[in-house]
Design a protein around this motif. Sequence first.
Motif, mmCIF file in Angstrom:
data_model
loop_
_atom_site.group_PDB
_atom_site.id
_atom_site.type_symbol
_atom_site.label_atom_id
_atom_site.label_comp_id
_atom_site.label_asym_id
_atom_site.label_seq_id
_atom_site.Cartn_x
_atom_site.Cartn_y
_atom_site.Cartn_z
ATOM 1 N N GLN A 3 4.873 -7.916 4.014
ATOM 2 C CA GLN A 3 3.780 -6.987 4.230
ATOM 3 C C GLN A 3 4.159 -5.536 3.983
ATOM 4 O O GLN A 3 3.423 -4.668 4.361
ATOM 5 N N LEU A 4 5.235 -5.252 3.357
ATOM 6 C CA LEU A 4 5.714 -3.894 3.271
ATOM 7 C C LEU A 4 5.238 -3.199 2.011
ATOM 8 O O LEU A 4 6.031 -2.743 1.225
ATOM 9 N N TRP A 5 3.968 -3.087 1.811
ATOM 10 C CA TRP A 5 3.494 -2.414 0.620
ATOM 11 C C TRP A 5 2.352 -1.495 0.927
ATOM 12 O O TRP A 5 1.570 -1.141 0.085
ATOM 13 N N SER A 6 2.195 -1.088 2.160
ATOM 14 C CA SER A 6 1.170 -0.118 2.493
ATOM 15 C C SER A 6 1.546 1.213 1.854
ATOM 16 O O SER A 6 2.708 1.465 1.575
ATOM 17 N N PRO A 7 0.579 2.095 1.613
ATOM 18 C CA PRO A 7 0.879 3.338 0.914
ATOM 19 C C PRO A 7 1.829 4.242 1.684
ATOM 20 O O PRO A 7 2.464 5.084 1.105
ATOM 21 N N SER A 8 1.952 4.053 2.984
ATOM 22 C CA SER A 8 2.849 4.900 3.751
ATOM 23 C C SER A 8 4.298 4.474 3.633
ATOM 24 O O SER A 8 5.194 5.195 4.025
ATOM 25 N N VAL A 9 4.549 3.308 3.095
ATOM 26 C CA VAL A 9 5.907 2.817 2.958
ATOM 27 C C VAL A 9 6.527 3.433 1.717
ATOM 28 O O VAL A 9 5.986 3.361 0.635
ATOM 29 N N LYS A 10 7.679 4.030 1.889
ATOM 30 C CA LYS A 10 8.365 4.670 0.768
ATOM 31 C C LYS A 10 9.254 3.654 0.069
ATOM 32 O O LYS A 10 10.046 2.985 0.705
ATOM 33 N N PRO A 11 9.160 3.541 -1.254
ATOM 34 C CA PRO A 11 10.051 2.630 -1.985
ATOM 35 C C PRO A 11 11.497 3.059 -1.776
ATOM 36 O O PRO A 11 11.810 4.229 -1.824
ATOM 37 N N VAL A 12 12.387 2.098 -1.534
ATOM 38 C CA VAL A 12 13.749 2.442 -1.187
ATOM 39 C C VAL A 12 14.790 1.794 -2.078
ATOM 40 O O VAL A 12 15.941 2.147 -2.047
ATOM 41 N N ASP A 108 0.542 3.104 -10.980
ATOM 42 C CA ASP A 108 0.155 3.925 -9.833
ATOM 43 C C ASP A 108 0.500 3.177 -8.546
ATOM 44 O O ASP A 108 -0.356 2.564 -7.929
ATOM 45 N N TYR A 109 1.754 3.239 -8.144
ATOM 46 C CA TYR A 109 2.218 2.490 -6.980
ATOM 47 C C TYR A 109 1.405 2.823 -5.724
ATOM 48 O O TYR A 109 0.908 1.933 -5.038
ATOM 49 N N ASP A 110 1.283 4.107 -5.418
ATOM 50 C CA ASP A 110 0.562 4.491 -4.207
ATOM 51 C C ASP A 110 -0.885 4.007 -4.235
ATOM 52 O O ASP A 110 -1.399 3.505 -3.232
ATOM 53 N N GLY A 111 -1.538 4.139 -5.384
ATOM 54 C CA GLY A 111 -2.916 3.666 -5.519
ATOM 55 C C GLY A 111 -3.018 2.161 -5.352
ATOM 56 O O GLY A 111 -3.936 1.659 -4.678
ATOM 57 N N ASP A 112 -2.094 1.428 -5.946
ATOM 58 C CA ASP A 112 -2.100 -0.030 -5.802
ATOM 59 C C ASP A 112 -1.837 -0.447 -4.363
ATOM 60 O O ASP A 112 -2.447 -1.392 -3.857
ATOM 61 N N MET A 113 -0.939 0.245 -3.689
ATOM 62 C CA MET A 113 -0.654 -0.110 -2.305
ATOM 63 C C MET A 113 -1.841 0.223 -1.399
ATOM 64 O O MET A 113 -2.099 -0.474 -0.423
ATOM 65 N N GLU A 114 -2.588 1.263 -1.730
ATOM 66 C CA GLU A 114 -3.804 1.575 -0.975
ATOM 67 C C GLU A 114 -4.841 0.465 -1.163
ATOM 68 O O GLU A 114 -5.498 0.056 -0.205
ATOM 69 N N LYS A 115 -4.969 -0.043 -2.388
ATOM 70 C CA LYS A 115 -5.888 -1.175 -2.634
ATOM 71 C C LYS A 115 -5.458 -2.388 -1.804
ATOM 72 O O LYS A 115 -6.303 -3.097 -1.253
ATOM 73 N N MET A 116 -4.166 -2.620 -1.736
ATOM 74 C CA MET A 116 -3.649 -3.737 -0.944
ATOM 75 C C MET A 116 -4.057 -3.566 0.515
ATOM 76 O O MET A 116 -4.572 -4.484 1.152
ATOM 77 N N ARG A 117 -3.837 -2.392 1.028
ATOM 78 C CA ARG A 117 -4.116 -2.093 2.438
ATOM 79 C C ARG A 117 -5.607 -2.170 2.758
ATOM 80 O O ARG A 117 -5.979 -2.485 3.892
ATOM 81 N N GLU A 118 -6.457 -1.889 1.795
ATOM 82 C CA GLU A 118 -7.911 -1.897 2.025
ATOM 83 C C GLU A 118 -8.494 -3.305 2.085
ATOM 84 O O GLU A 118 -9.627 -3.473 2.530
ATOM 85 N N ASN A 119 -7.766 -4.312 1.646
ATOM 86 C CA ASN A 119 -8.286 -5.678 1.604
ATOM 87 C C ASN A 119 -8.259 -6.284 3.011
ATOM 88 O O ASN A 119 -7.191 -6.463 3.593
ATOM 89 N N PRO A 120 -9.431 -6.647 3.559
ATOM 90 C CA PRO A 120 -9.469 -7.189 4.924
ATOM 91 C C PRO A 120 -8.707 -8.502 5.078
ATOM 92 O O PRO A 120 -8.109 -8.751 6.136
ATOM 93 N N LYS A 121 -8.682 -9.347 4.048
ATOM 94 C CA LYS A 121 -7.942 -10.611 4.141
ATOM 95 C C LYS A 121 -6.437 -10.353 4.155
ATOM 96 O O LYS A 121 -5.694 -11.049 4.843
ATOM 97 N N VAL A 122 -5.968 -9.353 3.427
ATOM 98 C CA VAL A 122 -4.549 -8.988 3.453
ATOM 99 C C VAL A 122 -4.187 -8.484 4.846
ATOM 100 O O VAL A 122 -3.163 -8.883 5.409
ATOM 101 N N ARG A 123 -5.023 -7.622 5.420
ATOM 102 C CA ARG A 123 -4.750 -7.116 6.770
ATOM 103 C C ARG A 123 -4.738 -8.260 7.785
ATOM 104 O O ARG A 123 -3.911 -8.280 8.701
ATOM 105 N N GLU A 124 -5.634 -9.227 7.628
ATOM 106 C CA GLU A 124 -5.646 -10.399 8.508
ATOM 107 C C GLU A 124 -4.351 -11.203 8.346
ATOM 108 O O GLU A 124 -3.761 -11.664 9.327
#
Length: 161
Positions: A3-12, A108-124
């Motif tokens: 689950q570590l792909w929210s936009p707040s997560v910094k690539p390391v 667009d990593y940040d944009g893609d991760m925001e799309k991931m985070r916006e999906n209600p099934k992913v959050r579930e």
Amino acid sequence: MAQLWSPSVKPVVAELWNGTGRPGRSGSTASSLEPLSPVTSRTRHPGRRFGQIVKLKPEFTEKYKEVHAAVWPEVQKQIKDCNIQDYSIFHDPGTGILFASFKYVGYDYDGDMEKMRENPKVREWWTMTDSFQESLVPGAKSSESGEPSWWQPVEEVFYQA
């Protein structure tokens, strides 16, 4: 899935290519990595590899494997739509550590991760799978809560294609 792909997560983890045609950089750290290129065209990133760890609670080992044997189609589609490829999770039963590895190939990593985070099934999905895990990151609350991240990023120290 990890689950570590929210936009707040910094690539390391070190990039697949570092501009020299060779993978990684010796001595690279999270703070010394070059960020993904800003969106200036619709050219895909050639690939950035990520590695992350979290601890699986021993009483949930079988359940975790069961849900990952049948990942929800909405989650799988969102991963693909967000330019994540070669995604794997490994488990070490001796330590309970889960190791996730994936490659980001979008532009667009940040944009893609925001799309991931916006999906209600992913959050579930994250809510369910987080309950099976213990974060190794001090102060982490959940995959969805942002910083600090739920999965601990790890540094790539060797890669051979």
